[in-house]
Scaffold this motif. Structure first.
Motif, PDB file in Angstrom:
ATOM      1  N   CYS A  63      -3.725 -11.996   0.039  1.00  0.00           N
ATOM      2  CA  CYS A  63      -4.628 -11.701  -0.755  1.00  0.00           C
ATOM      3  C   CYS A  63      -5.906 -12.011  -0.507  1.00  0.00           C
ATOM      4  N   TRP A  71     -11.950  -0.333  -4.243  1.00  0.00           N
ATOM      5  CA  TRP A  71     -12.834  -0.871  -3.355  1.00  0.00           C
ATOM      6  C   TRP A  71     -13.944   0.069  -3.064  1.00  0.00           C
ATOM      7  N   ARG A 122      -3.634   4.669  -8.593  1.00  0.00           N
ATOM      8  CA  ARG A 122      -3.297   3.172  -8.375  1.00  0.00           C
ATOM      9  C   ARG A 122      -1.773   3.363  -9.375  1.00  0.00           C
ATOM     10  N   ARG A 132      -7.019  -9.462   2.145  1.00  0.00           N
ATOM     11  CA  ARG A 132      -7.445  -8.190   1.740  1.00  0.00           C
ATOM     12  C   ARG A 132      -8.926  -8.194   0.822  1.00  0.00           C
ATOM     13  N   LEU A 169      -4.378  -2.110   2.766  1.00  0.00           N
ATOM     14  CA  LEU A 169      -4.366  -1.797   1.281  1.00  0.00           C
ATOM     15  C   LEU A 169      -3.674  -0.529   0.752  1.00  0.00           C
ATOM     16  N   GLN A 196      -5.522   0.554  -4.337  1.00  0.00           N
ATOM     17  CA  GLN A 196      -6.437  -0.586  -4.207  1.00  0.00           C
ATOM     18  C   GLN A 196      -7.674  -0.033  -3.179  1.00  0.00           C
ATOM     19  N   CYS A 197      -7.476   0.622  -2.110  1.00  0.00           N
ATOM     20  CA  CYS A 197      -8.333   1.135  -1.433  1.00  0.00           C
ATOM     21  C   CYS A 197      -9.439   2.150  -2.096  1.00  0.00           C
TER      22      CYS A 197
END
Length: 257
Positions: free
Chosen positions: A2, A211, A254, A5, A203, A207-208
């Motif tokens: 975690c 970000w 997601r 990441r 990721l 999640q990517c």
């Protein structure tokens, strides 16, 4: 894991922010608008740093046959278009406007996946693409700093981005676009590309996407404070609509991952 990441995500956001602000400064404030020179410089710096990274074992570069290299030529042409048109557009448009127009590439990608690959599209993703398209379509009519040339090059840029990602396969590290600038931009562009690859490899897609969305928000917000950008209430509404569309896109990614 975690923590790793989070570090990769924060590194990406830092590189994204620094790269766009540096490019905008050189292109708009210093008026250094020579995309071909940018391309040559960043190719040189990127090539040298990529070679050093390969020697240090940070990246893996697989050798390819001549036929594979020839298959990359169409993508290479699009990549040149991304650099040239992107730098032209960024020199004339405010960063929030540029990023909102750039997001239309997601509509092209989604349309290709729906029409040609027959992939299922969630309602959230459909709403997202409609919001992104509406935001970009309304901007020219509400932008107090409207520049026809800037919008023209932005359209070429987003079509090159959309075609490159949706139709063609491109070599390992060269999928991310450069916008060119001065010496610092060559290094920032490489590290942005490198951190993007790490982000996508480490990721999940959702999640990517989160970000990347976060990086765009902080970059757009900070650019308004650093550069001259006159945003009317209507233009701000278009930008917020685009942000809502991208937030829905993140949600759909997601949910599907």
């Amino acid at each position: 894991m975690c923590v790793r990441r989070s570090v990769v995500g924060l590194t990406f956001c830092t590189c994204y922010l620094a790269s766009y602000l540096t490019n905008k400064y050189v292109l708009s404030v210093l008026k250094f608008t020579y995309p071909t020179l940018f391309q040559g410089w960043q190719t040189l710096i990127g090539g040298l740093l990529l070679h050093v990274s390969w020697k240090l074992g940070w990246v893996e570069i697989n050798s390819s046959s001549r036929s594979h290299v020839l298959a990359w030529l169409p993508a290479s042409v699009l990549f040149v278009g991304i650099i040239y048109a992107g730098s032209r557009a960024l020199s004339r448009l405010a960063i929030p406007v540029f990023l909102t127009l750039q997001n239309v590439a997601e509509v092209i990608i989604c349309g290709y996946q729906k029409c040609f690959r027959k992939e299922k599209t969630s309602p959230a993703k459909i709403c997202s693409t409609l919001f992104l398209l509406a935001a970009a379509g309304c901007l020219p009519f509400n932008d107090s700093q409207f520049d026809p040339d800037g919008y023209f090059w932005a359209i070429i840029h987003l079509f090159c981005v959309g075609d490159l990602f949706s139709v063609l396969d491109f070599p390992f590290l060269y999928f991310y676009r450069f916008h060119g600038s001065c010496c610092a931009s060559g290094f920032l562009g490489f590290f942005l590309m490198f951190s993007t690859v790490k982000l996508k490899n480490l990721l999940a897609p959702g999640q990517c996407a989160a970000w990347i969305f976060f990086a765009k928000i902080i970059t757009a917000g900070l650019s308004i404070l650093l550069f001259d950008a006159i945003l009317t209430s209507a233009a701000t509404g278009c930008l917020l609509l685009g942000a809502l569309g991208e937030a829905l896109l993140v949600f759909s990614e997601r949910k599907s991952s």
